[in-house]
Design a protein around this motif. Sequence first.
Motif, PDB file in Angstrom:
ATOM      1  N   PRO A 184       4.445   2.324  -5.003  1.00 16.88           N
ATOM      2  CA  PRO A 184       4.078   1.039  -4.384  1.00 16.88           C
ATOM      3  C   PRO A 184       2.578   0.788  -4.382  1.00 16.88           C
ATOM      4  O   PRO A 184       2.116  -0.327  -4.613  1.00 16.88           O
ATOM      5  CB  PRO A 184       4.623   1.173  -2.947  1.00 16.88           C
ATOM      6  CG  PRO A 184       5.646   2.267  -3.016  1.00 16.88           C
ATOM      7  CD  PRO A 184       5.151   3.214  -4.056  1.00 16.88           C
ATOM      8  N   GLY A 185       1.791   1.835  -4.152  1.00 20.60           N
ATOM      9  CA  GLY A 185       0.342   1.666  -4.013  1.00 20.60           C
ATOM     10  C   GLY A 185      -0.399   1.513  -5.305  1.00 20.60           C
ATOM     11  O   GLY A 185      -1.599   1.169  -5.300  1.00 20.60           O
ATOM     12  N   SER A 235      -0.289  -0.735  -7.349  1.00 17.12           N
ATOM     13  CA  SER A 235      -0.665  -2.140  -7.558  1.00 17.12           C
ATOM     14  C   SER A 235      -2.031  -2.465  -6.966  1.00 17.12           C
ATOM     15  O   SER A 235      -2.628  -3.493  -7.309  1.00 17.12           O
ATOM     16  CB  SER A 235       0.384  -3.061  -6.926  1.00 17.12           C
ATOM     17  OG  SER A 235       1.655  -2.835  -7.497  1.00 17.12           O
ATOM     18  N   VAL A 236      -2.515  -1.619  -6.077  1.00 16.77           N
ATOM     19  CA  VAL A 236      -3.786  -1.890  -5.407  1.00 16.77           C
ATOM     20  C   VAL A 236      -4.931  -1.360  -6.275  1.00 16.77           C
ATOM     21  O   VAL A 236      -5.069  -0.147  -6.456  1.00 16.77           O
ATOM     22  CB  VAL A 236      -3.833  -1.239  -4.015  1.00 16.77           C
ATOM     23  CG1 VAL A 236      -5.134  -1.611  -3.303  1.00 16.77           C
ATOM     24  CG2 VAL A 236      -2.617  -1.656  -3.187  1.00 16.77           C
ATOM     25  N   ARG A 240      -7.205   2.883 -10.237  1.00 16.86           N
ATOM     26  CA  ARG A 240      -6.023   2.761  -9.381  1.00 16.86           C
ATOM     27  C   ARG A 240      -5.959   4.006  -8.493  1.00 16.86           C
ATOM     28  O   ARG A 240      -5.384   5.030  -8.865  1.00 16.86           O
ATOM     29  CB  ARG A 240      -4.760   2.652 -10.236  1.00 16.86           C
ATOM     30  CG  ARG A 240      -4.735   1.456 -11.172  1.00 16.86           C
ATOM     31  CD  ARG A 240      -4.508   0.164 -10.399  1.00 16.86           C
ATOM     32  NE  ARG A 240      -4.636  -1.018 -11.253  1.00 16.86           N
ATOM     33  CZ  ARG A 240      -4.374  -2.255 -10.845  1.00 16.86           C
ATOM     34  NH1 ARG A 240      -3.956  -2.456  -9.603  1.00 16.86           N
ATOM     35  NH2 ARG A 240      -4.538  -3.278 -11.667  1.00 16.86           N
ATOM     36  N   LEU A 258      -2.178   3.655   0.586  1.00 19.60           N
ATOM     37  CA  LEU A 258      -2.149   2.477  -0.278  1.00 19.60           C
ATOM     38  C   LEU A 258      -0.740   1.920  -0.421  1.00 19.60           C
ATOM     39  O   LEU A 258      -0.538   0.695  -0.457  1.00 19.60           O
ATOM     40  CB  LEU A 258      -2.719   2.837  -1.655  1.00 19.60           C
ATOM     41  CG  LEU A 258      -4.230   3.108  -1.687  1.00 19.60           C
ATOM     42  CD1 LEU A 258      -4.629   3.774  -2.999  1.00 19.60           C
ATOM     43  CD2 LEU A 258      -5.019   1.817  -1.475  1.00 19.60           C
ATOM     44  N   SER A 259       0.240   2.821  -0.486  1.00 18.84           N
ATOM     45  CA  SER A 259       1.632   2.353  -0.573  1.00 18.84           C
ATOM     46  C   SER A 259       2.074   1.695   0.722  1.00 18.84           C
ATOM     47  O   SER A 259       2.752   0.663   0.712  1.00 18.84           O
ATOM     48  CB  SER A 259       2.541   3.542  -0.918  1.00 18.84           C
ATOM     49  OG  SER A 259       2.294   4.006  -2.228  1.00 18.84           O
ATOM     50  N   TYR A 307       0.115   0.195   2.831  1.00 18.31           N
ATOM     51  CA  TYR A 307      -0.591  -1.086   2.881  1.00 18.31           C
ATOM     52  C   TYR A 307       0.120  -2.123   2.021  1.00 18.31           C
ATOM     53  O   TYR A 307       0.361  -3.258   2.471  1.00 18.31           O
ATOM     54  CB  TYR A 307      -2.029  -0.891   2.392  1.00 18.31           C
ATOM     55  CG  TYR A 307      -2.787  -2.180   2.216  1.00 18.31           C
ATOM     56  CD1 TYR A 307      -3.393  -2.803   3.297  1.00 18.31           C
ATOM     57  CD2 TYR A 307      -2.894  -2.785   0.957  1.00 18.31           C
ATOM     58  CE1 TYR A 307      -4.081  -3.994   3.136  1.00 18.31           C
ATOM     59  CE2 TYR A 307      -3.582  -3.973   0.784  1.00 18.31           C
ATOM     60  CZ  TYR A 307      -4.171  -4.574   1.878  1.00 18.31           C
ATOM     61  OH  TYR A 307      -4.851  -5.769   1.724  1.00 18.31           O
ATOM     62  N   TRP A 308       0.451  -1.758   0.788  1.00 19.00           N
ATOM     63  CA  TRP A 308       1.088  -2.725  -0.117  1.00 19.00           C
ATOM     64  C   TRP A 308       2.446  -3.158   0.415  1.00 19.00           C
ATOM     65  O   TRP A 308       2.785  -4.349   0.406  1.00 19.00           O
ATOM     66  CB  TRP A 308       1.252  -2.109  -1.506  1.00 19.00           C
ATOM     67  CG  TRP A 308       1.786  -3.086  -2.510  1.00 19.00           C
ATOM     68  CD1 TRP A 308       1.078  -3.966  -3.264  1.00 19.00           C
ATOM     69  CD2 TRP A 308       3.166  -3.296  -2.846  1.00 19.00           C
ATOM     70  NE1 TRP A 308       1.911  -4.723  -4.060  1.00 19.00           N
ATOM     71  CE2 TRP A 308       3.210  -4.327  -3.817  1.00 19.00           C
ATOM     72  CE3 TRP A 308       4.354  -2.711  -2.428  1.00 19.00           C
ATOM     73  CZ2 TRP A 308       4.403  -4.782  -4.369  1.00 19.00           C
ATOM     74  CZ3 TRP A 308       5.547  -3.167  -2.969  1.00 19.00           C
ATOM     75  CH2 TRP A 308       5.568  -4.190  -3.939  1.00 19.00           C
ATOM     76  N   LYS A 340       2.104  -5.461   3.410  1.00 25.17           N
ATOM     77  CA  LYS A 340       1.671  -6.798   3.033  1.00 25.17           C
ATOM     78  C   LYS A 340       2.767  -7.540   2.267  1.00 25.17           C
ATOM     79  O   LYS A 340       3.006  -8.738   2.505  1.00 25.17           O
ATOM     80  CB  LYS A 340       0.410  -6.688   2.184  1.00 25.17           C
ATOM     81  CG  LYS A 340      -0.337  -7.996   2.009  1.00 25.17           C
ATOM     82  CD  LYS A 340      -1.709  -7.772   1.402  1.00 25.17           C
ATOM     83  CE  LYS A 340      -2.466  -9.083   1.352  1.00 25.17           C
ATOM     84  NZ  LYS A 340      -3.836  -8.911   0.809  1.00 25.17           N
ATOM     85  N   ARG A 341       3.445  -6.826   1.392  1.00 22.69           N
ATOM     86  CA  ARG A 341       4.477  -7.444   0.550  1.00 22.69           C
ATOM     87  C   ARG A 341       5.634  -7.953   1.392  1.00 22.69           C
ATOM     88  O   ARG A 341       6.163  -9.055   1.157  1.00 22.69           O
ATOM     89  CB  ARG A 341       4.964  -6.412  -0.477  1.00 22.69           C
ATOM     90  CG  ARG A 341       6.149  -6.870  -1.323  1.00 22.69           C
ATOM     91  CD  ARG A 341       5.742  -7.993  -2.270  1.00 22.69           C
ATOM     92  NE  ARG A 341       6.818  -8.364  -3.169  1.00 22.69           N
ATOM     93  CZ  ARG A 341       7.841  -9.140  -2.850  1.00 22.69           C
ATOM     94  NH1 ARG A 341       7.907  -9.679  -1.636  1.00 22.69           N
ATOM     95  NH2 ARG A 341       8.768  -9.441  -3.741  1.00 22.69           N
ATOM     96  N   LYS A 399      -8.607  -6.441   4.498  1.00 23.02           N
ATOM     97  CA  LYS A 399      -8.946  -5.278   3.668  1.00 23.02           C
ATOM     98  C   LYS A 399     -10.149  -4.492   4.164  1.00 23.02           C
ATOM     99  O   LYS A 399     -10.103  -3.255   4.252  1.00 23.02           O
ATOM    100  CB  LYS A 399      -9.157  -5.714   2.218  1.00 23.02           C
ATOM    101  CG  LYS A 399      -7.857  -5.928   1.467  1.00 23.02           C
ATOM    102  CD  LYS A 399      -8.089  -6.160  -0.004  1.00 23.02           C
ATOM    103  CE  LYS A 399      -6.747  -6.274  -0.726  1.00 23.02           C
ATOM    104  NZ  LYS A 399      -6.916  -6.514  -2.173  1.00 23.02           N
TER     105      LYS A 399
END
Length: 531
Positions: free
Chosen positions: A67-68, A70-71, A126, A172-173, A175-176, A179-180, A191
Motif C-alpha cells: 500500500p505504501g 504509492s507514496v 519510494r 507509509l502503508s 498513511y495511504w 487517506k484512501r 503531510k
Amino acid sequence: MLTQAPLIAWATTISDYISQRVDRVSRSRLKVLAGSLAIFYAVNTFGGIHFGPSWLSLLVLLACIAPGISVGIRSLPSPFIVVCASVNFCCVAYLIGMHATYDIGLSGILNSVWLPVLLGVLGFARPALGCIPATAAFWSKLHTNAVTGLGAPWSADFIIMPDLALYVSLLLSVYWLSKRYRISDAAVLEKSQFFNSAVIVMAGVHLSNYFHSGWLKLFLSGGSLLTWVTENPTFMLAIHASDVGGFTVLNMMQDQDWLVPALVWSNIPLNAFVLVIQLYSLLCLLSLRQSAWLTSLYDIMHFGIFLLTAIFFWKWMILNFAFVYAFSRMRLKDGPTFSIRLFGCALVLVAPLLSFNIVKLAWFDTGAINDAHFEVETASGSILRVPSNFFLEKSINVAQQRIARPVNGFLPTKTWGTVGRDDVRRKLDEACPATASEWDLPTEDLNRISKVVQMHHYRMLGLASADGHPKYNIYPHHIWSAPWLFPDFDNIDLRQVRKYFFVVTSRCVSVTPSGYVSRTDVKTARYEIAL
C-alpha cells in the motif's frame, strides 16, 4: 532494574495527560501513530521476519510494502525524507560492502545481493521499499549465524536499522490506507505535520538505545547508582582494544600507551558525561533544539569511541546526523506539537516493549582479558597472528573474542575484560592473577571452530588475488583491526598456510594513577586446526 511495570505506569501517565490536554486533531494523529506501532508489534512478533526468509515472512513483507509504495519522496517533508534516506543508505551501503559474503540461504536471483540493492536504490524514490535491503542484510547475518554460530545478527550497531526500515514501510502503508479509505480526517493526515510527527516517533525509538544503556549503568549488579561513574576504569577498553590489534589512536604511535595518562586523568569526567547525555535522551524530545544538540554529542561520543577502541558505530552516526538535520528543520517550520514530542519521550521508555530491538550497553571494565585469537603457520614455519578483519562477516565475533561460550579463557571476564558484577570487578582489581582458574576448550567447541575456520579459509582462497593474497580490510566491519599492525599477514600467500591455531592468552593489565601500564600473561592455551 527498569522493569516493565514502571515503564507501563509512566507511559500510561503520559497517555492520560495527552488524552486530556490536546486538541482533537493532535489526539487523532496520535491514535494513527499508535496504531502503526501496534501493527509493527504484531508484524515484528508474529510475522516470522526474525526467523529468516520463508513464504510467511516474504508475504508479510509484501503486505507491509504494497500500500505504501504509492507514496513518493517528492510529496514528503524534508525531515522525514532525510531520516528515511539515512536508514536506506546505511542498509544499501552495508549490502554493497558485504556483497562477497552475502547469502540468505535461497537460490538463484533470490539469493543475489544485487536484487535488494536495486530495490534499495529505488527506495530513495519510494521509501516503502527501504525495508527490503534492511531485511536482506539482516537475513544474511541470520544465515551466517545458523551455519557457523557466528555473525552476530543482533549486533548493536545494526539491529535498529531493519526495525526502523520496517516501521517506515508500515507507516507509509497506514498513511495511504487511511487517506484512501478516509479512515482519518484530512487535517489529521496533513503531510508535513503527520510525517514530522513520525520523525519524532523514530527518534524516540532510536534514543531508547541510549537511555536504556545509561539507565542500566545505574543498576549494575552489586554497585551503587554512581559506581560506574566514579570507579569504572573505562580506559581499560582502549588498552585492551589496542593490545589485540585494533584500529585505535593508541596504535598509531610507537609508544602504544602514550595516551593512557590522559585517559586515566579524564576517566571520571568522561564517565559522567556519557551517563548524563545517555539519560537525558528521555526528555530531550521536548525541545527540538536540545534534541539536535544531544544527537550531535552522540556522534562526537561515537567518533571518540572509534578512535579509542576501533568500534565503529557508523550507521548510528549517519542516522544521528539525519536527526540533527530533521530537528533543525522542524524548529523552523511545521514542528510537531508538544503532545507529539511528549509521546516521543514515552517511546524512549517503552520501545523495548513494542518489539523494537533496543540494545542496552552497560558493564564494568577490568584489566583481566582473555585474548582469544587465531594464528597461522606457513610453509616456512612462520607463526602469524590473524587480524580480525580477515574473518569478514564473522569479524565482529573474532574482534570481540566471542568465539567460545560461555567462558572464553582462564579469567572470569567476557569481551575485552568486561564483567557484569561489581564484586567480580573489585576482586579482579585487587588480585587479578589469583582469579585464574583451570580452563579447557570443550571438544564440541573446538570441532565447531575448526569447521568454521576451514570453511572460511577455502572461501578466502576463492576470493584471493592470483598470487594468493586475501583482501579483507575494505568491508563494513563493526570493529576494525589496524592494517599497519599486520603487514606480514596482509602479504601472505594463503596457499602457503599449513594450519591454524586457536589461541587463548589470559592477561592481567594494571594501570597506576599516573598512567603507567603493566601487562602480565597468566596462562595460555593453543589448539591446532588442521586444513
